[in-house]
Write an enzyme that holds these catalytic residues in place. Structure first.
Site, PDB file in Angstrom:
ATOM      1  N   ASP A   1     -42.050 -71.679 -68.912  1.00  0.00           N
ATOM      2  CA  ASP A   1     -40.578 -71.609 -68.996  1.00  0.00           C
ATOM      3  C   ASP A   1     -40.035 -70.217 -69.329  1.00  0.00           C
ATOM      4  O   ASP A   1     -40.581 -69.535 -70.204  1.00  0.00           O
ATOM      5  CB  ASP A   1     -40.054 -72.514 -70.115  1.00  0.00           C
ATOM      6  CG  ASP A   1     -40.661 -73.893 -70.133  1.00  0.00           C
ATOM      7  OD1 ASP A   1     -41.421 -74.233 -69.228  1.00  0.00           O
ATOM      8  OD2 ASP A   1     -40.363 -74.632 -71.089  1.00  0.00           O
TER       9      ASP A   1
ATOM     10  N   TRP B   1     -52.245 -73.439 -69.035  1.00  0.00           N
ATOM     11  CA  TRP B   1     -51.351 -73.698 -70.169  1.00  0.00           C
ATOM     12  C   TRP B   1     -52.137 -73.772 -71.478  1.00  0.00           C
ATOM     13  O   TRP B   1     -53.250 -74.269 -71.515  1.00  0.00           O
ATOM     14  CB  TRP B   1     -50.586 -75.011 -69.937  1.00  0.00           C
ATOM     15  CG  TRP B   1     -49.527 -75.240 -70.979  1.00  0.00           C
ATOM     16  CD1 TRP B   1     -48.242 -74.796 -70.941  1.00  0.00           C
ATOM     17  CD2 TRP B   1     -49.686 -75.939 -72.231  1.00  0.00           C
ATOM     18  NE1 TRP B   1     -47.585 -75.163 -72.087  1.00  0.00           N
ATOM     19  CE2 TRP B   1     -48.438 -75.865 -72.890  1.00  0.00           C
ATOM     20  CE3 TRP B   1     -50.740 -76.587 -72.850  1.00  0.00           C
ATOM     21  CZ2 TRP B   1     -48.224 -76.448 -74.143  1.00  0.00           C
ATOM     22  CZ3 TRP B   1     -50.530 -77.163 -74.104  1.00  0.00           C
ATOM     23  CH2 TRP B   1     -49.275 -77.100 -74.734  1.00  0.00           C
TER      24      TRP B   1
ATOM     25  N   ASP C   1     -36.854 -77.575 -77.604  1.00  0.00           N
ATOM     26  CA  ASP C   1     -36.194 -76.680 -76.652  1.00  0.00           C
ATOM     27  C   ASP C   1     -34.711 -76.470 -76.977  1.00  0.00           C
ATOM     28  O   ASP C   1     -33.819 -76.780 -76.167  1.00  0.00           O
ATOM     29  CB  ASP C   1     -36.360 -77.201 -75.207  1.00  0.00           C
ATOM     30  CG  ASP C   1     -37.813 -77.488 -74.854  1.00  0.00           C
ATOM     31  OD1 ASP C   1     -38.699 -76.876 -75.474  1.00  0.00           O
ATOM     32  OD2 ASP C   1     -38.057 -78.334 -73.968  1.00  0.00           O
TER      33      ASP C   1
HETATM   34  C1  FRU Z   1     -41.306 -77.414 -70.348  1.00  0.00           C
HETATM   35  C2  FRU Z   1     -42.041 -77.457 -71.671  1.00  0.00           C
HETATM   36  C3  FRU Z   1     -41.085 -77.438 -72.866  1.00  0.00           C
HETATM   37  C4  FRU Z   1     -41.928 -76.872 -73.960  1.00  0.00           C
HETATM   38  C5  FRU Z   1     -42.783 -75.870 -73.220  1.00  0.00           C
HETATM   39  C6  FRU Z   1     -44.178 -75.729 -73.755  1.00  0.00           C
HETATM   40  O1  FRU Z   1     -42.082 -76.907 -69.312  1.00  0.00           O
HETATM   41  O2  FRU Z   1     -42.870 -78.604 -71.730  1.00  0.00           O
HETATM   42  O3  FRU Z   1     -40.532 -78.701 -73.174  1.00  0.00           O
HETATM   43  O4  FRU Z   1     -41.176 -76.292 -74.968  1.00  0.00           O
HETATM   44  O5  FRU Z   1     -42.856 -76.312 -71.873  1.00  0.00           O
HETATM   45  O6  FRU Z   1     -44.881 -74.721 -73.082  1.00  0.00           O
END
Ligand code: FRU
Length: 470
Positions: A33, A57, A156
């Site tokens: 993000d 990730w 978020d």
């Molecule tokens: C969206 C998300 C958010 C979170 C982040 C973690 O892609 O899942 O909700 O904060 O990515 O990387």
């Protein structure tokens, strides 16, 4: 103080034709993000979810880059890293940046084996957004509203100011009901008062859970963006409505992108524009991302507006036009045709205008191998009012996205197509966005073909695009 940027060597020396050259990508490893995008003393600062150790990730940090013009970026040192024994010991998840006298991040810190303890944290910078000091009072918000029931999804933050009051929306859910956005207010970013759900979804229609809300005005309407990432619905929704006395009344809704854009974040820049970046997800397996050494791109920054029918319009930032180089122009042509175009490339900006008969067809093919063994087709079918993007390998469709795209009466189809290695953004009449990924085997598969029936090509303009990395 303007800190020295880190090197952008990785972008200059890359031999990976799938890696974009005019879309933002991380210096190496994983990005998801956009976070905390803000214009500060004229410069755009872009932060992003980043795993600096691997191209998959995990291990969430905030990467940082700076630009004078939204297009040319310099990589800067990492802005936020998890602190052991603190509320963000398992990761610094997404959030935003605001001007509270000092530049300030509001982000979600996570703890727990499954990242299940999600709380909201602050960090400030005293040196021009280079280094960030976490607030000793963190977390500043940890309690999930009772209405949510049992949930660990609470993250978020997106924050804005009205007068002396800060407001915040958070992505969450209500158990057995659906996604939810919770509304808060604060006099100081530290003490937060829960108000009520700004909106609640229906899990069968728009997902179990919502992430990364954005909430902002355009003219006299307000726009809510939601990323829905659970169940069969992985997409970004937009809802247009009115917002009065802390209550949001939806008037219309739509889908921000019918393809791979997720978790977008917007900022209001000094020119008063609402600028949106979106994470362009990969569709290839972890092993391929590890081998490439990078993962994730950002969409071209888009300027948002609304039309009279409450449709969200999106236009690539005009600053991008400076990257246009060699130009190919095809003037109006006959009612049908099928030709290989005398242009090829992996970094192109294309504009097309086409007027259809009721059953007209138009296909612009990019990434086309000389023997036709691999190619990606951008297609509009007037009778079905359908826009599709399909990638083929050895005659078989290997990936596909589609979007209903009805034209208004007597309206021509206008296409803006941004091809940049494995990223392909298609925007039709500013209101239908379809972002696709293609991973062809050969760099030589870079041809373009045009075929159309019962359609009048008004214009087709193609520019080769210069790299944004010096
Ligand atoms: C969206 C998300 C958010 C979170 C982040 C973690 O892609 O899942 O909700 O904060 O990515 O990387």
């Amino acid at each position: 103080m303007t800190p020295a940027p880190t090197s952008s060597q990785t972008h200059r020396t890359t031999v990976d034709f799938l890696r974009p050259t005019y879309h933002f990508t991380p210096p190496a490893n994983w990005m998801n993000d956009p976070n905390g995008v803000i214009q500060w003393r004229g410069l755009y600062h872009f932060f992003y979810q980043h795993n600096p150790l691997e191209a998959v990730w995990g291990n969430m940090h905030w990467g940082h880059a700076v630009s004078p013009d939204l297009i040319h970026w310099e990589h800067f040192p990492i802005a936020l890293a998890p602190t052991p024994g603190s509320p963000d010991e398992r990761g610094c998840f997404s959030g935003c940046a605001v001007n509270n006298g000092l530049p300030t991040f509001i982000y979600t810190g996570v703890r727990g084996e499954k990242y299940e303890i999600q709380t909201q944290c602050l960090a400030v910078s005293h040196d021009g957004l280079l280094t960030w000091e976490k607030d000793p009072r963190n977390p500043v918000l940890s309690e999930v509203p009772a209405v949510a029931g049992q949930t660990s999804d609470f993250r978020d933050p997106f924050v804005w100011r009205e007068g002396d009051i800060w407001y915040m929306v958070l992505g969450s859910r209500i158990k057995d009901v659906g996604g939810a956005v919770f509304l808060y207010r604060s006099p100081n970013l530290v003490d937060w008062e829960y108000l009520h759900p700004l909106i609640v979804g229906e899990q069968s229609r728009n997902g179990l859970f919502w992430e990364c809300p954005n909430f902002f005005p355009i003219g006299d309407k307000w726009v809510l963006l939601l990323s829905s990432n659970f169940g069969p619905y992985v997409q970004v929704l937009y809802i247009i409505g009115t917002y009065e006395n802390l209550h949001f009344t939806p008037l219309a809704e739509g889908i921000l992108d019918y393809g791979m854009i997720y978790a977008p974040l917007s900022l209001l820049d000094d020119a008063g524009r609402r600028v949106l970046f979106g994470w362009v997800r990969e569709t290839r397996p972890d092993a391929a991302m590890r081998e490439a050494g990078w993962s994730g791109a950002q969409s071209i920054p888009r300027i948002l507006s609304l039309d009279a029918h409450h449709r969200l319009l999106t236009t690539p930032a005009p600053e991008l036009l400076a990257q246009r180089g060699e130009h190919y122009h095809l003037p109006s042509a006959a009612q049908h045709g099928d030709t290989l175009l005398p242009v090829e490339g992996w970094a192109l900006d294309i504009e097309a205008t086409i007027q259809f008969q009721p059953d007209g067809l138009y296909t612009l093919t990019v990434g086309c191998a000389a023997d036709g063994s691999e190619h990606t087709d951008i297609r509009y079918d007037a009778a079905r009012r359908l826009l599709t993007v399909e990638s083929f390998q050895k005659g078989a469709v290997i990936s596909r996205h589609e979007a209903a795209h009805p034209l208004d009466e007597n309206e021509s189809l206008t296409l803006r197509i941004l091809l940049d290695g494995s990223v392909l953004e298609v925007i039709a009449n500013q209101r239908t966005s379809l972002t696709h990924r293609l991973y062809p085997e050969s760099r030589e598969s870079s041809g373009l073909r045009l075929s159309y029936e019962r359609a009048q090509i008004h214009t087709l303009d193609i520019w080769k695009m210069a790299s944004i990395w010096h």
